[in-house]
Design a protein around this motif. Structure first.
Motif, PDB file in Angstrom:
ATOM      1  N   ALA A  39     -56.664   7.003 -82.678  1.00  0.00           N
ATOM      2  CA  ALA A  39     -57.566   6.846 -81.526  1.00  0.00           C
ATOM      3  C   ALA A  39     -57.251   5.569 -80.749  1.00  0.00           C
ATOM      4  N   LEU A  40     -56.980   4.484 -81.465  1.00  0.00           N
ATOM      5  CA  LEU A  40     -56.652   3.228 -80.789  1.00  0.00           C
ATOM      6  C   LEU A  40     -55.326   3.322 -80.043  1.00  0.00           C
ATOM      7  N   ALA A  41     -54.344   3.999 -80.642  1.00  0.00           N
ATOM      8  CA  ALA A  41     -53.041   4.154 -79.987  1.00  0.00           C
ATOM      9  C   ALA A  41     -53.168   5.023 -78.734  1.00  0.00           C
ATOM     10  N   ILE A  42     -53.955   6.078 -78.817  1.00  0.00           N
ATOM     11  CA  ILE A  42     -54.177   6.938 -77.651  1.00  0.00           C
ATOM     12  C   ILE A  42     -54.853   6.141 -76.541  1.00  0.00           C
ATOM     13  N   GLN A  43     -55.864   5.359 -76.916  1.00  0.00           N
ATOM     14  CA  GLN A  43     -56.584   4.525 -75.952  1.00  0.00           C
ATOM     15  C   GLN A  43     -55.636   3.515 -75.299  1.00  0.00           C
ATOM     16  N   SER A  44     -54.815   2.863 -76.089  1.00  0.00           N
ATOM     17  CA  SER A  44     -53.873   1.875 -75.574  1.00  0.00           C
ATOM     18  C   SER A  44     -52.834   2.524 -74.665  1.00  0.00           C
ATOM     19  N   ASN A  45     -52.304   3.661 -75.078  1.00  0.00           N
ATOM     20  CA  ASN A  45     -51.326   4.384 -74.265  1.00  0.00           C
ATOM     21  C   ASN A  45     -51.939   4.801 -72.927  1.00  0.00           C
ATOM     22  N   LYS A  46     -53.191   5.233 -72.962  1.00  0.00           N
ATOM     23  CA  LYS A  46     -53.894   5.637 -71.743  1.00  0.00           C
ATOM     24  C   LYS A  46     -54.056   4.446 -70.786  1.00  0.00           C
ATOM     25  N   LYS A  47     -54.391   3.284 -71.327  1.00  0.00           N
ATOM     26  CA  LYS A  47     -54.528   2.083 -70.497  1.00  0.00           C
ATOM     27  C   LYS A  47     -53.203   1.718 -69.840  1.00  0.00           C
ATOM     28  N   ILE A  48     -52.118   1.840 -70.580  1.00  0.00           N
ATOM     29  CA  ILE A  48     -50.797   1.523 -70.033  1.00  0.00           C
ATOM     30  C   ILE A  48     -50.467   2.483 -68.889  1.00  0.00           C
ATOM     31  N   LYS A  49     -50.706   3.768 -69.113  1.00  0.00           N
ATOM     32  CA  LYS A  49     -50.394   4.765 -68.083  1.00  0.00           C
ATOM     33  C   LYS A  49     -51.258   4.568 -66.841  1.00  0.00           C
ATOM     34  N   GLU A  50     -52.534   4.218 -67.023  1.00  0.00           N
ATOM     35  CA  GLU A  50     -53.433   4.005 -65.887  1.00  0.00           C
ATOM     36  C   GLU A  50     -53.050   2.765 -65.087  1.00  0.00           C
ATOM     37  N   SER A  51     -52.512   1.763 -65.759  1.00  0.00           N
ATOM     38  CA  SER A  51     -52.190   0.515 -65.068  1.00  0.00           C
ATOM     39  C   SER A  51     -50.807   0.522 -64.434  1.00  0.00           C
ATOM     40  N   GLU A  52     -50.026   1.556 -64.712  1.00  0.00           N
ATOM     41  CA  GLU A  52     -48.668   1.612 -64.167  1.00  0.00           C
ATOM     42  C   GLU A  52     -48.704   1.828 -62.659  1.00  0.00           C
ATOM     43  N   GLU A  53     -47.957   1.015 -61.991  1.00  0.00           N
ATOM     44  CA  GLU A  53     -47.764   1.196 -60.560  1.00  0.00           C
ATOM     45  C   GLU A  53     -46.373   1.771 -60.381  1.00  0.00           C
ATOM     46  N   PHE A  54     -46.216   2.515 -59.343  1.00  0.00           N
ATOM     47  CA  PHE A  54     -44.933   3.184 -59.136  1.00  0.00           C
ATOM     48  C   PHE A  54     -44.316   2.717 -57.824  1.00  0.00           C
ATOM     49  N   SER A  55     -43.041   2.400 -57.892  1.00  0.00           N
ATOM     50  CA  SER A  55     -42.328   2.010 -56.677  1.00  0.00           C
ATOM     51  C   SER A  55     -40.864   2.387 -56.832  1.00  0.00           C
ATOM     52  N   PHE A  56     -40.296   2.886 -55.757  1.00  0.00           N
ATOM     53  CA  PHE A  56     -38.864   3.185 -55.749  1.00  0.00           C
ATOM     54  C   PHE A  56     -38.049   1.954 -55.371  1.00  0.00           C
ATOM     55  N   VAL A  57     -38.728   0.935 -54.828  1.00  0.00           N
ATOM     56  CA  VAL A  57     -38.033  -0.240 -54.322  1.00  0.00           C
ATOM     57  C   VAL A  57     -38.234  -1.443 -55.243  1.00  0.00           C
ATOM     58  N   ASP A  58     -39.485  -1.729 -55.573  1.00  0.00           N
ATOM     59  CA  ASP A  58     -39.803  -2.917 -56.368  1.00  0.00           C
ATOM     60  C   ASP A  58     -39.782  -2.604 -57.857  1.00  0.00           C
ATOM     61  N   GLU A  59     -39.378  -3.604 -58.631  1.00  0.00           N
ATOM     62  CA  GLU A  59     -39.435  -3.476 -60.087  1.00  0.00           C
ATOM     63  C   GLU A  59     -40.890  -3.668 -60.509  1.00  0.00           C
ATOM     64  N   VAL A  60     -41.422  -2.724 -61.253  1.00  0.00           N
ATOM     65  CA  VAL A  60     -42.829  -2.756 -61.648  1.00  0.00           C
ATOM     66  C   VAL A  60     -42.933  -3.284 -63.068  1.00  0.00           C
ATOM     67  N   GLN A  61     -43.788  -4.281 -63.250  1.00  0.00           N
ATOM     68  CA  GLN A  61     -44.001  -4.875 -64.575  1.00  0.00           C
ATOM     69  C   GLN A  61     -45.152  -4.147 -65.278  1.00  0.00           C
TER      70      GLN A  61
END
Length: 127
Positions: A39-61
């Protein structure tokens, strides 16, 4: 990874409050109450996916702290799964050894039953 977690005093949010990295080892792999490594791993993975920004130009941290949380959880899950597998295999070996010992004992009793009274008396006297 564990050194970094201890240096930044990393905590994990659970339904019962925050816990330390050390307490993760006490959690089960799965649990219907939500207090599990899965459950904690699923929660953590979900937070990472939600916080991901997408860009074709800039490197996203990515959120490095959340990635560290997930890496720690995945490591602990792998270790516990390996331990569970080893325990199951040891239990199967122990059961097989016990079964073979019972067969050997039964065969010895059968062999003793085939002995003559004199041979049985000699064995009894030797004890």
């Amino acid at each position: 990874m564990f050194e970094k977690a201890s240096r930044i005093k990393l905590r994990f949010s659970t339904p019962k409050g925050e816990i330390t990295v050390e307490r993760l080892w006490d959690l089960p792999l799965k649990s219907p109450t939500g207090m599990s490594l899965d459950a904690l791993a699923i929660q953590s993975n979900k937070k990472i996916k939600e916080s991901e920004e997408f860009s074709f130009v800039d490197e996203v941290q990515k959120d490095s702290v959340e990635c560290l949380r997930l890496d720690i959880l995945k490591h602990i899950i792998q270790v516990k799964q390996a331990e569970n597998k080893a325990a199951r295999e040891a239990s199967e070996i122990k059961a097989e050894r016990q079964r073979l010992l019972e067969i050997i004992a039964k065969k010895k009793h059968e062999a003793d039953a085939d002995l003559s009274i004199e041979e049985l008396s000699k064995k009894l006297d030797s004890l």
